[in-house]
Enzyme design. Structure first.
Site, short mmCIF file in Angstrom:
data_model
loop_
_atom_site.label_atom_id
_atom_site.label_comp_id
_atom_site.label_asym_id
_atom_site.label_seq_id
_atom_site.Cartn_x
_atom_site.Cartn_y
_atom_site.Cartn_z
N ASN A 296 1.03 -1.21 0.18
CA ASN A 296 -0.05 0.08 0.16
C ASN A 296 0.86 1.00 -0.04
O ASN A 296 1.65 1.57 0.69
CB ASN A 296 -0.80 -0.01 1.27
CG ASN A 296 -1.71 1.03 1.22
OD1 ASN A 296 -1.47 2.28 1.05
ND2 ASN A 296 -3.19 0.74 1.77
N HIS B 246 1.01 6.30 1.85
CA HIS B 246 1.68 7.25 2.62
C HIS B 246 2.77 7.90 2.06
O HIS B 246 3.30 8.92 2.63
CB HIS B 246 2.05 6.57 4.01
CG HIS B 246 0.48 6.52 4.68
ND1 HIS B 246 -0.23 7.28 5.05
CD2 HIS B 246 0.38 5.26 5.28
CE1 HIS B 246 -1.26 6.58 5.54
NE2 HIS B 246 -1.05 5.31 5.73
N HIS C 293 -5.54 3.35 -1.55
CA HIS C 293 -6.95 3.64 -1.14
C HIS C 293 -7.33 5.23 -1.43
O HIS C 293 -6.62 6.21 -1.15
CB HIS C 293 -6.94 3.66 0.29
CG HIS C 293 -8.29 3.65 1.11
ND1 HIS C 293 -8.21 3.60 2.58
CD2 HIS C 293 -9.61 3.79 0.85
CE1 HIS C 293 -9.67 3.91 2.87
NE2 HIS C 293 -10.19 4.45 1.94
N ARG D 248 -9.57 7.78 -0.92
CA ARG D 248 -10.51 8.29 0.14
C ARG D 248 -11.26 9.26 -0.38
O ARG D 248 -10.99 10.19 -1.37
CB ARG D 248 -9.79 8.93 1.49
CG ARG D 248 -9.33 7.63 2.33
CD ARG D 248 -8.66 8.39 3.58
NE ARG D 248 -8.48 7.30 4.54
CZ ARG D 248 -9.37 6.92 5.59
NH1 ARG D 248 -10.49 7.52 5.80
NH2 ARG D 248 -9.03 5.97 6.20
N ARG E 102 -7.18 12.45 0.92
CA ARG E 102 -6.08 12.76 1.55
C ARG E 102 -4.69 12.39 1.47
O ARG E 102 -3.65 12.92 1.89
CB ARG E 102 -6.33 12.57 3.21
CG ARG E 102 -6.40 11.34 3.47
CD ARG E 102 -6.34 11.20 5.10
NE ARG E 102 -7.87 11.20 5.61
CZ ARG E 102 -8.24 10.40 6.53
NH1 ARG E 102 -7.45 9.56 7.31
NH2 ARG E 102 -9.48 10.60 7.30
N HIS E 103 -4.68 11.43 0.69
CA HIS E 103 -3.51 10.76 0.26
C HIS E 103 -3.60 10.61 -1.30
O HIS E 103 -3.29 11.49 -2.06
CB HIS E 103 -2.66 9.63 1.39
CG HIS E 103 -3.89 8.63 1.57
ND1 HIS E 103 -4.58 7.83 0.87
CD2 HIS E 103 -4.02 8.30 2.98
CE1 HIS E 103 -5.16 6.90 1.46
NE2 HIS E 103 -5.22 7.22 3.00
N GLU F 1 -8.81 0.22 -3.12
CA GLU F 1 -9.58 0.34 -1.91
C GLU F 1 -10.60 1.65 -1.84
O GLU F 1 -9.84 2.54 -2.38
CB GLU F 1 -8.71 0.45 -0.52
CG GLU F 1 -8.10 -0.74 -0.27
CD GLU F 1 -7.28 -0.50 1.28
OE1 GLU F 1 -7.38 0.37 1.97
OE2 GLU F 1 -6.27 -1.28 1.24
N THR G 103 -7.02 6.18 10.06
CA THR G 103 -6.73 5.10 9.21
C THR G 103 -8.14 4.24 9.37
O THR G 103 -9.07 4.64 10.26
CB THR G 103 -5.65 4.22 9.68
OG1 THR G 103 -5.41 3.20 8.60
CG2 THR G 103 -5.55 3.70 11.08
N THR G 104 -8.22 3.36 8.42
CA THR G 104 -9.45 2.40 8.50
C THR G 104 -9.47 1.71 9.80
O THR G 104 -8.73 0.68 9.96
CB THR G 104 -9.39 1.46 7.29
OG1 THR G 104 -9.02 2.04 6.09
CG2 THR G 104 -10.77 0.72 6.88
N HIS H 75 -3.45 -4.69 7.56
CA HIS H 75 -3.60 -3.34 8.81
C HIS H 75 -2.64 -3.76 9.75
O HIS H 75 -2.78 -4.69 10.51
CB HIS H 75 -4.97 -3.34 9.05
CG HIS H 75 -5.25 -1.75 9.54
ND1 HIS H 75 -4.62 -1.16 10.73
CD2 HIS H 75 -5.82 -0.91 8.88
CE1 HIS H 75 -5.05 0.10 10.60
NE2 HIS H 75 -5.48 0.48 9.45
N GLY I 157 1.04 -1.53 4.25
CA GLY I 157 1.52 -0.16 3.76
C GLY I 157 2.36 0.73 4.75
O GLY I 157 3.72 0.79 4.71
N HIS I 158 1.89 1.15 5.84
CA HIS I 158 2.20 2.23 6.77
C HIS I 158 3.67 1.68 7.18
O HIS I 158 4.76 2.57 6.93
CB HIS I 158 1.53 2.46 7.99
CG HIS I 158 1.73 3.53 8.86
ND1 HIS I 158 2.59 3.17 10.02
CD2 HIS I 158 1.75 4.94 8.83
CE1 HIS I 158 2.76 4.55 10.40
NE2 HIS I 158 2.32 5.39 9.81
N1 PXP Z 1 -5.74 -3.43 3.81
C1 PXP Z 1 -6.51 -2.37 3.78
C2 PXP Z 1 -7.90 -2.96 3.36
C3 PXP Z 1 -6.38 -1.35 4.50
O1 PXP Z 1 -7.41 -0.27 4.43
C4 PXP Z 1 -5.31 -0.89 4.95
C5 PXP Z 1 -4.83 0.61 5.28
O2 PXP Z 1 -5.09 1.59 4.49
C6 PXP Z 1 -4.16 -1.85 4.87
C7 PXP Z 1 -4.47 -3.09 4.16
C8 PXP Z 1 -2.62 -1.52 5.04
O3 PXP Z 1 -2.61 -1.15 6.41
P1 PXP Z 1 -1.11 -0.67 6.99
O4 PXP Z 1 -0.97 0.66 6.18
O5 PXP Z 1 -1.40 -0.38 8.32
O6 PXP Z 1 -0.09 -1.65 6.76
#
Ligand code: PXP
Length: 251
Positions: free
Chosen positions: A13, A16, A49, A51, A55-56, A76, A106-107, A196, A218-219
Site C-alpha cells: 500500500n 503514505h 486507497h 479516500r 487525503r493521500h 480500496e 486510518t481504517t 493492517h 503499507g504504513h
Molecule cells: N488493507 C486494507 C484494506 C487497508 O485499509 C489498509 C490501510 O489502508 C491496509 C491493508 C494496510 O494497512 P497498513 O498501512 O497499516 O499496513
C-alpha cells in the site's frame, strides 16, 4: 505440498508516499515512482486507497497506477456511488471495499456487511460484472464471513489491526480469531487476504496460515523505507514471507 500453489502474495500500500507529497502540495515524492520501485523489488501487487477526502492518493494517481505500473492494482474504496463510478471507469484488477469515516486516522475496523447485505449484494455484482475481483475488508468474525459469502464477494480481507495493536500477552487470542476466520472463509470458497498494522514481526504467524493468499501492508513499509530505502524494505519483507512459508510447506 507444492510451494507454488501455496504462494503468499505481497501487496504494498503506497498511500503514505502520497501523504508526504500532499503535506507540501506539488509532485514529490511521487507514489507512482514508489509503485515502480515496489514492482522492481519483487512485490506482487499495489494497493491504494482513494479516500473521499483525497487525503493521500488522488484521482490522477489512480489513472497513472493503472496505465504506468505493470502490477495488479487493488483499489480500496468506500462503497459509495462516486467510488463505484471511478472503479468502473478504470477497471482495476481488484477492488477492496472498506468502511470510511472522515475523522479517522486510518481504517479503524472492518466493514459491517451484515447491516448492509442487500446494498452490498448489488454493489459487489456491479464490480464483478465487469471482471473486477471484489474483496470485503472485515473483522475476523463468523457472522461477517457468512454475510460476505451471501453477498457473493470473491475475497475477504481480514483486518489485523486488533491483533497488531494488542499487548504481547493478548496477541494469541486475536491470532486464534484470525486463524479460525481464515479456515471458515476458505471452507466457504472465499479467498483470504489480511492486512493492517503489520510489520516484520507481526506478519510471521500469519505467513504460517496456509489458506492465506495475500497480505496488504503499507504504513510500516513506507515508514521503514525512510531509513532503509524502499527496495531493501520490500525485498526484506518478501524474503521473510518466503522463509516462513517454505518451512510450513515443507512440513
Ligand atoms: N488493507 C486494507 C484494506 C487497508 O485499509 C489498509 C490501510 O489502508 C491496509 C491493508 C494496510 O494497512 P497498513 O498501512 O497499516 O499496513
Amino acid at each position: 505440498m507444492d510451494y507454488h500453489s501455496h504462494y503468499l502474495r505481497l501487496g504494498v500500500n503506497i498511500d503514505h508516499v502520497a501523504t508526504i507529497r500532499n503535506a507540501r502540495g506539488g509532485y514529490h515524492p511521487d507514489p507512482v515512482k514508489a509503485a515502480q520501485i515496489v514492482a522492481d523489488s519483487g512485490a506482487d501487487g499495489i494497493t491504494a486507497h482513494l479516500r473521499e477526502d483525497r487525503r493521500h492518493i488522488n484521482d490522477r494517481d489512480i489513472e497513472r497506477l493503472v496505465s504506468e505500473i505493470n502490477l495488479p492494482l487493488n483499489l480500496e474504496i468506500a462503497p459509495t456511488q462516486e467510488m463505484l463510478e471511478i472503479a468502473l471507469r478504470h477497471i482495476p484488477h481488484a477492488v477492496c471495499l472498506v468502511p470510511e469515516k472522515r475523522t479517522e486516522k486510518t481504517t479503524e475496523g472492518g466493514l459491517n456487511v451484515i447491516h448492509q447485505q442487500n446494498f452490498l449484494y448489488d454493489f459487489v455484482a456491479k464490480l464483478k460484472n465487469v471482471g473486477i475481483k471484489t474483496s470485503l475488508f472485515i473483522e475476523p468474525s463468523f457472522d461477517q464471513i457468512e454475510a460476505s459469502f451471501k453477498v457473493k464477494a470473491d475475497v475477504v480481507e481480514f483486518h489485523t489491526g486488533r491483533y497488531c495493536d494488542a499487548p504481547k500477552e493478548k496477541k494469541s487470542i486475536h491470532l486464534k480469531q484470525i486463524y479460525d476466520a481464515i479456515k471458515e472463509a476458505n471452507s466457504k470458497g472465499l479467498e483470504c487476504h489480511a492486512g493492517h498494522g503489520l510489520d516484520y514481526n507481526t506478519v510471521k504467524p500469519l505467513i504460517q496460515i496456509i489458506e492465506l493468499k495475500e497480505l496488504n501492508i503499507g504504513h510500516f513499509l513506507i515508514g521503514e523505507a525512510i531509513f532503509q530505502g524502499l527496495d531493501k524494505v520490500i525485498k526484506k519483507m518478501r524474503s521473510i514471507i518466503e522463509k516462513n512459508r517454505q518451512t510450513i510447506v515443507k512440513n
